[in-house]
Design an enzyme around this catalytic site. Sequence first.
Site, PDB file in Angstrom:
ATOM      1  N   LYS A 169       0.881  -1.181   0.000  1.00  0.00           N
ATOM      2  CA  LYS A 169       0.000   0.000   0.000  1.00  0.00           C
ATOM      3  C   LYS A 169       0.912   1.224   0.000  1.00  0.00           C
ATOM      4  O   LYS A 169       1.435   1.635   1.011  1.00  0.00           O
ATOM      5  CB  LYS A 169      -0.919   0.050   1.228  1.00  0.00           C
ATOM      6  CG  LYS A 169      -2.053   1.055   0.993  1.00  0.00           C
ATOM      7  CD  LYS A 169      -2.462   1.871   2.179  1.00  0.00           C
ATOM      8  CE  LYS A 169      -1.686   3.096   2.477  1.00  0.00           C
ATOM      9  NZ  LYS A 169      -1.701   4.197   1.495  1.00  0.00           N
ATOM     10  N   GLY A 200      -4.713   3.345  -1.646  1.00  0.00           N
ATOM     11  CA  GLY A 200      -5.903   3.553  -0.812  1.00  0.00           C
ATOM     12  C   GLY A 200      -5.499   4.371   0.385  1.00  0.00           C
ATOM     13  O   GLY A 200      -4.307   4.549   0.641  1.00  0.00           O
ATOM     14  N   GLY A 202      -4.716   5.378   4.208  1.00  0.00           N
ATOM     15  CA  GLY A 202      -4.127   4.642   5.322  1.00  0.00           C
ATOM     16  C   GLY A 202      -5.201   4.130   6.268  1.00  0.00           C
ATOM     17  O   GLY A 202      -5.170   2.977   6.709  1.00  0.00           O
ATOM     18  N   GLY A 206      -5.033   0.804   4.547  1.00  0.00           N
ATOM     19  CA  GLY A 206      -3.864   0.510   5.383  1.00  0.00           C
ATOM     20  C   GLY A 206      -4.234  -0.303   6.610  1.00  0.00           C
ATOM     21  O   GLY A 206      -3.623  -1.335   6.919  1.00  0.00           O
ATOM     22  N   CYS A 278      13.598  11.475   5.762  1.00  0.00           N
ATOM     23  CA  CYS A 278      13.509  11.082   7.176  1.00  0.00           C
ATOM     24  C   CYS A 278      14.831  11.258   7.905  1.00  0.00           C
ATOM     25  O   CYS A 278      14.870  11.662   9.058  1.00  0.00           O
ATOM     26  CB  CYS A 278      13.060   9.637   7.285  1.00  0.00           C
ATOM     27  SG  CYS A 278      14.142   8.525   6.381  1.00  0.00           S
ATOM     28  N   GLU A 378       9.595  17.135  14.002  1.00  0.00           N
ATOM     29  CA  GLU A 378       9.958  16.979  12.593  1.00  0.00           C
ATOM     30  C   GLU A 378       9.228  18.046  11.760  1.00  0.00           C
ATOM     31  O   GLU A 378       8.007  18.138  11.821  1.00  0.00           O
ATOM     32  CB  GLU A 378       9.512  15.579  12.158  1.00  0.00           C
ATOM     33  CG  GLU A 378      10.224  15.069  10.953  1.00  0.00           C
ATOM     34  CD  GLU A 378       9.805  13.643  10.603  1.00  0.00           C
ATOM     35  OE1 GLU A 378       8.653  13.261  10.888  1.00  0.00           O
ATOM     36  OE2 GLU A 378      10.637  12.927  10.027  1.00  0.00           O
TER      37      GLU A 378
HETATM   38  P1  NAP Z   1       2.404   8.806   7.076  1.00  0.00           P
HETATM   39  O1  NAP Z   1       1.336   9.815   7.116  1.00  0.00           O
HETATM   40  O2  NAP Z   1       2.753   8.100   8.326  1.00  0.00           O
HETATM   41  O3  NAP Z   1       2.003   7.757   5.923  1.00  0.00           O
HETATM   42  C1  NAP Z   1       2.829   6.698   5.536  1.00  0.00           C
HETATM   43  C2  NAP Z   1       1.985   5.625   4.894  1.00  0.00           C
HETATM   44  O4  NAP Z   1       1.127   5.068   5.893  1.00  0.00           O
HETATM   45  C3  NAP Z   1       1.079   6.141   3.783  1.00  0.00           C
HETATM   46  O5  NAP Z   1       0.960   5.151   2.779  1.00  0.00           O
HETATM   47  C4  NAP Z   1      -0.236   6.324   4.525  1.00  0.00           C
HETATM   48  O6  NAP Z   1      -1.374   6.309   3.717  1.00  0.00           O
HETATM   49  C5  NAP Z   1      -0.220   5.135   5.459  1.00  0.00           C
HETATM   50  N1  NAP Z   1      -1.090   5.269   6.626  1.00  0.00           N
HETATM   51  C6  NAP Z   1      -1.560   6.411   7.191  1.00  0.00           C
HETATM   52  N2  NAP Z   1      -2.360   6.112   8.252  1.00  0.00           N
HETATM   53  C7  NAP Z   1      -2.398   4.765   8.341  1.00  0.00           C
HETATM   54  C8  NAP Z   1      -3.044   3.853   9.223  1.00  0.00           C
HETATM   55  N3  NAP Z   1      -3.814   4.277  10.231  1.00  0.00           N
HETATM   56  N4  NAP Z   1      -2.868   2.524   9.026  1.00  0.00           N
HETATM   57  C9  NAP Z   1      -2.089   2.076   8.013  1.00  0.00           C
HETATM   58  N5  NAP Z   1      -1.453   2.886   7.145  1.00  0.00           N
HETATM   59  C10 NAP Z   1      -1.586   4.223   7.311  1.00  0.00           C
HETATM   60  O7  NAP Z   1       3.773   9.446   6.541  1.00  0.00           O
HETATM   61  P2  NAP Z   1       3.999  10.360   5.292  1.00  0.00           P
HETATM   62  O8  NAP Z   1       3.510  11.740   5.596  1.00  0.00           O
HETATM   63  O9  NAP Z   1       3.507   9.676   4.070  1.00  0.00           O
HETATM   64  O10 NAP Z   1       5.614  10.356   5.237  1.00  0.00           O
HETATM   65  C11 NAP Z   1       6.390  11.205   6.004  1.00  0.00           C
HETATM   66  C12 NAP Z   1       6.850  10.536   7.287  1.00  0.00           C
HETATM   67  O11 NAP Z   1       7.548   9.343   6.972  1.00  0.00           O
HETATM   68  C13 NAP Z   1       7.850  11.391   8.033  1.00  0.00           C
HETATM   69  O12 NAP Z   1       7.555  11.310   9.402  1.00  0.00           O
HETATM   70  C14 NAP Z   1       9.176  10.742   7.739  1.00  0.00           C
HETATM   71  O13 NAP Z   1      10.186  10.979   8.694  1.00  0.00           O
HETATM   72  C15 NAP Z   1       8.788   9.296   7.673  1.00  0.00           C
HETATM   73  N6  NAP Z   1       9.788   8.543   6.907  1.00  0.00           N
HETATM   74  C16 NAP Z   1      10.594   7.643   7.541  1.00  0.00           C
HETATM   75  C17 NAP Z   1      11.563   6.958   6.818  1.00  0.00           C
HETATM   76  C18 NAP Z   1      12.488   5.954   7.470  1.00  0.00           C
HETATM   77  O14 NAP Z   1      13.073   5.139   6.770  1.00  0.00           O
HETATM   78  N7  NAP Z   1      12.647   5.968   8.774  1.00  0.00           N
HETATM   79  C19 NAP Z   1      11.714   7.193   5.459  1.00  0.00           C
HETATM   80  C20 NAP Z   1      10.882   8.131   4.857  1.00  0.00           C
HETATM   81  C21 NAP Z   1       9.904   8.788   5.578  1.00  0.00           C
HETATM   82  P3  NAP Z   1      -2.057   7.727   3.327  1.00  0.00           P
HETATM   83  O15 NAP Z   1      -1.134   8.288   2.286  1.00  0.00           O
HETATM   84  O16 NAP Z   1      -3.374   7.396   2.817  1.00  0.00           O
HETATM   85  O17 NAP Z   1      -2.096   8.553   4.571  1.00  0.00           O
END
Ligand code: NAP
Length: 471
Positions: A169, A200, A202, A206, A278, A378
């Site tokens: 996803k 889809g 999250g 998700g 990140c 962040e």
């Molecule tokens: P996010 O909001 O946490 O979303 C990440 C993924 O999770 C998306 O596909 C999202 O879908 C899905 N998701 C959201 N809510 C969910 C739920 N309740 N259950 C299951 N899946 C769910 O993060 P983002 O804004 O896309 O990315 C930025 C964040 O990622 C930053 O905090 C960054 O630091 C972190 N990051 C970490 C790394 C690492 O390797 N440590 C690498 C890159 C990024 P939707 O798009 O539909 O919300």
Amino acid sequence: MQVFERQFIDGHWQSTQGRELVLHNPATEAPAAIVRLGSIADVDAAVAAARAALPAWSVTSFQERASILATAAGILQAQAGSLAESFAAEIGTPISVAKRLQVDTAIRLFHEAPRWVQARTGDDHLDRTLVSHVPIGVVACIAPWNYPLYLSACKVVPALLAGATVVLKPSELAPASIVAMADALHRAGLPKGVFNVVFGTGVEAGERLVTHPDVDAVSFTGSTGVGRRIAELAGRELKKVTLELGGKSPSIVLAGADLPRAVNSTLQKCLQNAGQTCAALTRLLVPDADYAAACSIAAAAANAIRVGDPLDVATELGPVISAKQRDQALALLQQAMDEGASLVAGGPDRPAHLPRGYFIAPTVVGMQDRDLAITRTEAFAPILTVQSYRDEEEAIAMANGTPFGLSGAVWAADESEALRVARRIRAGSVSINGAATHPDAPFGGFRHSGFGRERGAYGIDEFLTTQAFNR
Ligand code: NAP
């Protein structure tokens, strides 16, 4: 306008009943693409396909899996130029770096991962007992939008090589490269059902994936808040979880280090992909005596950066992905200024030559030794903070003074001195004097940056389990 109508399930692009989402070009704010969101029924179909494909895929030879992935890598490589353009249009990554940052890094994984998996295949022999490393089963991979192809490949490629089957996803905000990856794997001969994609939300797709009884493990990259929710949901079902989460990574410059090199390199790492990385080094920590010089070096470098259209080859910094992302980051910046931080470069005003688009000027804020919300939260935007410290103990305390622990950097005149300080930083990877990450080194976090590792033989273990045959 590009349209992404379908989900990749059981070897076919299938139509879906979900609602439409309109994506906007971050540089122009104009509608640019439509994505049809997958439903819970799509997730269920994808998991059923992955479950059905597991018995046959898990007993294919390692060579067969590696050969399919190598063919897929070649197919993706042939589209590198158009993929780079899609990252510029969807995310705002400048075209001058999009191929290197977003495409080459992902394709490299297809070539490197077989080496990692090989390190974990074969049986261990304990006298007459055999210990086999076996695929963990059906894996749910959930990925964010900032490096969509690379971060998805970090999960999908090793999982497939380990003999697991996958439902991905991705973020629905950056679909083009994920469609290309599914097509490439299909054309390379991956059997149907082994790899599935459901775009889809999250909350709907998700969460269904995380809680689905036929999913054995979850590999998630994203924010700390969502990671916590996923860990809770997966915990109830006792599923194995890997969490790659956010960071607020420090860059400590020790007295006597090459200050211009340290400051320039830290700023560059902070601004990569408009700060939406990140592991970005977002907190520069310098000795009290170097604070003024560090601010002026950072200001000169930030002011020289060309901000603009990501499709212009001269552009070094593009927009952030969305109005929401921009507004959150600017609110954090405004709060810092209200709390007494001083603006060294950039600021909350949009760059004057860019009347449209989600642009944030490359920004540096100084706060000497003060600890403000912006040094713990962040921003995911091109904003560097500069703080000063009295002595090494204070520098280490400041470096470890956030809930995160993803990465960091230490700069010193002497490498052994840098390593001594680096060992005291609670983070998954620490760079010494600007050294690049080794491709086989594990990547992952401490504390609120998550747990589990990706990359290298260490990352493969997330997709394998062991079976002991006692004879
Ligand atoms: P996010 O909001 O946490 O979303 C990440 C993924 O999770 C998306 O596909 C999202 O879908 C899905 N998701 C959201 N809510 C969910 C739920 N309740 N259950 C299951 N899946 C769910 O993060 P983002 O804004 O896309 O990315 C930025 C964040 O990622 C930053 O905090 C960054 O630091 C972190 N990051 C970490 C790394 C690492 O390797 N440590 C690498 C890159 C990024 P939707 O798009 O539909 O919300």
